[in-house]
Design a protein around this motif. Sequence first.
Motif, PDB file in Angstrom:
ATOM      1  N   ARG A  97      -2.973  12.044  -5.022  1.00 49.32           N
ATOM      2  CA  ARG A  97      -3.887  11.283  -5.711  1.00 49.32           C
ATOM      3  C   ARG A  97      -3.615   9.821  -5.840  1.00 49.32           C
ATOM      4  O   ARG A  97      -4.195   8.779  -6.190  1.00 49.32           O
ATOM      5  CB  ARG A  97      -3.977  11.589  -7.269  1.00 49.32           C
ATOM      6  N   GLN A  98      -2.210   9.359  -5.435  1.00 52.77           N
ATOM      7  CA  GLN A  98      -1.770   7.868  -5.501  1.00 52.77           C
ATOM      8  C   GLN A  98      -2.081   7.143  -4.246  1.00 52.77           C
ATOM      9  O   GLN A  98      -1.850   6.087  -4.392  1.00 52.77           O
ATOM     10  CB  GLN A  98      -0.383   8.025  -5.988  1.00 52.77           C
ATOM     11  N   MET A  99      -2.212   8.024  -3.283  1.00 55.92           N
ATOM     12  CA  MET A  99      -2.300   7.455  -1.956  1.00 55.92           C
ATOM     13  C   MET A  99      -3.287   6.271  -1.608  1.00 55.92           C
ATOM     14  O   MET A  99      -4.570   6.672  -1.888  1.00 55.92           O
ATOM     15  CB  MET A  99      -2.153   8.463  -0.801  1.00 55.92           C
ATOM     16  N   ASP A 100      -3.071   5.494  -0.761  1.00 55.27           N
ATOM     17  CA  ASP A 100      -3.962   4.338  -0.403  1.00 55.27           C
ATOM     18  C   ASP A 100      -4.374   4.620   1.172  1.00 55.27           C
ATOM     19  O   ASP A 100      -5.475   4.570   1.556  1.00 55.27           O
ATOM     20  CB  ASP A 100      -3.616   3.016  -0.437  1.00 55.27           C
ATOM     21  N   ILE A 101      -3.497   5.354   1.826  1.00 54.05           N
ATOM     22  CA  ILE A 101      -3.689   5.754   2.942  1.00 54.05           C
ATOM     23  C   ILE A 101      -2.873   7.095   3.622  1.00 54.05           C
ATOM     24  O   ILE A 101      -1.718   7.155   3.108  1.00 54.05           O
ATOM     25  CB  ILE A 101      -3.186   4.650   4.306  1.00 54.05           C
ATOM     26  N   VAL A 102      -3.695   7.901   4.214  1.00 48.67           N
ATOM     27  CA  VAL A 102      -3.164   9.246   4.459  1.00 48.67           C
ATOM     28  C   VAL A 102      -3.216   9.271   6.051  1.00 48.67           C
ATOM     29  O   VAL A 102      -4.229   9.060   6.687  1.00 48.67           O
ATOM     30  CB  VAL A 102      -3.866  10.411   3.812  1.00 48.67           C
ATOM     31  N   ILE A 103      -2.216   9.445   6.742  1.00 47.18           N
ATOM     32  CA  ILE A 103      -2.271   9.812   8.285  1.00 47.18           C
ATOM     33  C   ILE A 103      -1.606  10.919   8.514  1.00 47.18           C
ATOM     34  O   ILE A 103      -0.616  11.315   8.020  1.00 47.18           O
ATOM     35  CB  ILE A 103      -1.347   8.293   8.771  1.00 47.18           C
ATOM     36  N   THR A 104      -2.365  11.695   9.589  1.00 48.70           N
ATOM     37  CA  THR A 104      -1.825  12.685  10.237  1.00 48.70           C
ATOM     38  C   THR A 104      -1.187  12.650  11.536  1.00 48.70           C
ATOM     39  O   THR A 104      -1.703  12.040  12.314  1.00 48.70           O
ATOM     40  CB  THR A 104      -2.867  13.972  10.257  1.00 48.70           C
ATOM     41  N   CYS A 105      -0.045  13.335  11.746  1.00 44.20           N
ATOM     42  CA  CYS A 105       0.822  13.176  13.052  1.00 44.20           C
ATOM     43  C   CYS A 105       1.525  14.521  13.405  1.00 44.20           C
ATOM     44  O   CYS A 105       2.586  14.329  13.853  1.00 44.20           O
ATOM     45  CB  CYS A 105       1.705  12.048  12.839  1.00 44.20           C
ATOM     46  N   THR A 106       0.852  15.652  13.214  1.00 46.82           N
ATOM     47  CA  THR A 106       1.612  16.843  13.367  1.00 46.82           C
ATOM     48  C   THR A 106       1.371  17.630  14.444  1.00 46.82           C
ATOM     49  O   THR A 106       1.969  18.442  15.124  1.00 46.82           O
ATOM     50  CB  THR A 106       1.229  17.626  12.146  1.00 46.82           C
TER      51      THR A 106
ATOM     52  N   LYS B  36       0.852  -1.237   0.177  1.00 48.23           N
ATOM     53  CA  LYS B  36       0.008   0.249  -0.080  1.00 48.23           C
ATOM     54  C   LYS B  36       0.855   1.223   0.088  1.00 48.23           C
ATOM     55  O   LYS B  36       2.167   1.264   0.652  1.00 48.23           O
ATOM     56  CB  LYS B  36      -0.973  -0.073   1.254  1.00 48.23           C
ATOM     57  N   GLN B  37       0.472   2.260  -0.723  1.00 51.33           N
ATOM     58  CA  GLN B  37       1.090   3.583  -0.656  1.00 51.33           C
ATOM     59  C   GLN B  37       0.474   4.442   0.410  1.00 51.33           C
ATOM     60  O   GLN B  37      -0.715   4.508   0.381  1.00 51.33           O
ATOM     61  CB  GLN B  37       0.830   4.356  -2.126  1.00 51.33           C
ATOM     62  N   VAL B  38       1.291   4.728   1.389  1.00 55.06           N
ATOM     63  CA  VAL B  38       1.031   5.588   2.556  1.00 55.06           C
ATOM     64  C   VAL B  38       1.791   6.950   2.642  1.00 55.06           C
ATOM     65  O   VAL B  38       2.811   6.774   2.540  1.00 55.06           O
ATOM     66  CB  VAL B  38       1.217   4.554   3.849  1.00 55.06           C
ATOM     67  N   VAL B  39       0.985   7.874   2.902  1.00 55.86           N
ATOM     68  CA  VAL B  39       1.819   8.981   3.262  1.00 55.86           C
ATOM     69  C   VAL B  39       1.608   9.334   4.593  1.00 55.86           C
ATOM     70  O   VAL B  39       0.190   9.381   5.198  1.00 55.86           O
ATOM     71  CB  VAL B  39       1.295  10.307   2.328  1.00 55.86           C
ATOM     72  N   VAL B  40       2.645   9.703   5.542  1.00 57.31           N
ATOM     73  CA  VAL B  40       2.674   9.937   6.580  1.00 57.31           C
ATOM     74  C   VAL B  40       2.698  11.683   6.916  1.00 57.31           C
ATOM     75  O   VAL B  40       3.701  11.939   6.607  1.00 57.31           O
ATOM     76  CB  VAL B  40       3.323   9.102   7.684  1.00 57.31           C
ATOM     77  N   CYS B  41       1.934  12.410   7.500  1.00 55.40           N
ATOM     78  CA  CYS B  41       2.042  13.707   7.609  1.00 55.40           C
ATOM     79  C   CYS B  41       2.988  14.100   8.819  1.00 55.40           C
ATOM     80  O   CYS B  41       2.026  14.110  10.019  1.00 55.40           O
ATOM     81  CB  CYS B  41       0.896  14.637   7.412  1.00 55.40           C
ATOM     82  N   GLY B  42       4.187  14.725   8.977  1.00 56.86           N
ATOM     83  CA  GLY B  42       4.686  14.889  10.150  1.00 56.86           C
ATOM     84  C   GLY B  42       5.544  13.760  10.548  1.00 56.86           C
ATOM     85  O   GLY B  42       5.311  12.785  10.734  1.00 56.86           O
TER      86      GLY B  42
END
Length: 495
Positions: A348-357, A295-301
Motif C-alpha cells: 500500500r505504501q510503495m511508489d514503485i514495484v519492480i520484479t526481478c525473480t 520514492k518508496q521502492v520495493v524490489v522483488c528478488g
Amino acid sequence: MNVGELQSAAFTAVPTLKPIKKIQFANAEDKQEFQKYPTKAGRRSLSRSISQSSTDSYSSAASYSDSSDDETSPRDKAQANSKGSSDFCVKNVKQAEFGRREIEIAEQDMSALISLRKRAQAEKPLAGAKIVGCTHITAQTAVLIETLVALGAQCRWTACNIYSTQNEVAAALAETGVPVFAWKGESEDDFWWCIDRCVNKEGWQANMILDDGGDLTHWVYKKYPSVFKKAQGIVEESVTGVHRLYQLSKAGKLCVPAMNVNDSVTKQKFDNLYCCRESILDGLKRTTDVMFGGKQVVVCGYGEVGKGCCSALKAMGAIVCITEIDPICALQGCMDGFRVVKLNEVIRQMDIVITCTGNKNVVTRDQLDRIKNGCIVCNMGHSNTEIDVASLRSPELTWERVRSQVDHVIWPDGKRVILLAEGRLLNLSCSTVPTFVLSITATTQVRHLVCLDDSCVKNTQKNYLFSIPKNMNLVFLCIFYVFFLLVILVALEVC
Ligand SMILES: NC(=O)c1ccc[n+]([C@@H]2O[C@H](COP(=O)([O-])OP(=O)(O)OC[C@H]3O[C@@H](n4cnc5c(N)ncnc54)[C@H](O)[C@@H]3O)[C@@H](O)[C@H]2O)c1
C-alpha cells in the motif's frame, strides 16, 4: 511523511510569489518574436511533447522505425534485399543503412567479441554449424550474429521479445543475407509465426539452437522433433530457459547437450548485475519522467538483477526495500542495507514495484488491487508472468495507453496503476542497454557455441545440461581484462 507531503511542506517555506508584470516589448519585432512561442495551451502541449520525446528519444536510440506510419504488417509485404533474396521478414529492409550505422557504433564498445572475431575468422571454428537463434534483436546481437557468420556458421534468427527489436538493425541483417524474422510490436501470433519461419526452411536443417527464454527450443522440441533429436546442442541464455531445460532433462526428454550460459560467471556478474544497474533508471525515466529521490521502492528478488536495480535506485536517493524467498539472498540484502519485507505488508505504501525473480505471479491481482494510486509497476525479470498482467485484462478495469510502452490501468474507483511494457522486461523494451556488458555475454555465447561444435561436448553424455567450467570463464575474464588494459595503455600512449 511521504515524499509528496514533504514536497508540499517545502513550498510553505517559500515566500509567496509576486504576479509577473505585464511584459513590455522594446519594439514590434520583439513582440512578434515572442508571439511565435506557444500560448498557455501551447505550452502545455509543448511540455507534453518534451515528455513524450523522452520516450521518443528511446525510440531513436533503440529504433528509428518505431514511429513508422506504415501500418502494413511485415507478413503482408513482399520485400527483397539488394541481392534479390526474400528469405526474411522485417519491418522495412530499406532502413538497412541506418541499422548498419547502429551496428558499427555497437562494434566500437564490443572489444572482446570483435577481438574473438578477428582471432578466429581465419580458422572458421563454426564451419558446418547451422544455428537458429532467438534473442533480442538489437545492434549488439547483430554484432554477435555477424561474428558467428564470420566464424563459419550459417544463421537464421528471430526475436525473443515482441517489443525489443530494432527494426533498422533487423533490416541491416536481412540486407547482408542473414534470414531474420522479427519486427518491433509483433503480435503473439506473429511471434510464433516468426519462430516457425526461422526454423522451417526447405533444404536447410538447423543443428544448433541459441535461445533466450526457451521459446524457440520449446517450438523445435514440439513441432520438429527430428530436428531437435539431431541437433548438436542448445545454448540457453536466461534463467527461465535454463529452468525449462532442467525440467526437460529431469523428465529424461533432453536428448541433446545443452549449455547454460546464464550460470557462467561472465554472464551473471556482468549482464545481470551491471546491465540492470545501468538500465533500470533509464527505463523508468524515459517512460515516466519519475524523480527517484525519496520514492518508496520495493524490489522483488535480490539475485544479480535485483542487486543491480537496488544499488542504482539507492544511489539516486530512493528508499528501497526488498522481498526474497531465499534466506541467503535475503540476508545479503539486509547486510547491504535494505529492509527485507513481505510484499503484502508494504504494497500500500510503495511508489514503485519492480520484479526481478524469473518466477511467476510474484505480484498478484490481489496485491495490485491494494496498490496505491499512481504506483509504477514494472518487471526486470524474464517474462510478463512475474506480474499477473493477465488478471488485469478484466472488464471492470480500463486500460489507457498514455505513451509508447506505458499503460494506465484504471480501477472503478479511479485509482490508476502505471504499468510499463505490459509487464515485459522494462530495460529491453524501454531503455538502451550498455553495449559493453552485452559484449561480454555475446562473447560467452560464441564460446559456448564453439564448445558445442567442438569435441568437448560431442563425446559427453547427451541428456545433460552444463556450463563451461567457472575456471574457463575466469581464464576468459582475465584475457578480457588484460586485453582491455592493453587497449587503455595503447590509447594513453597514442594521446
Ligand atoms: N532485465 C535484464 O536485462 C535481465 C538480465 C539478466 C537476467 N534477467 C532475468 O532476470 C531474472 C532474474 O535473474 P537473476 O540473475 O537475478 O537470477 P537469480 O536467480 O540470481 O535471482 C532471482 C532471485 O529471485 C528470488 N525469488 C524467486 N522467486 C521469488 C519471489 N516470489 N519473491 C521474491 N524473490 C523471489 C530468488 O530467491 C533469487 O534470489 C531472470 O528471469 C533472468 O532471465 C533479466
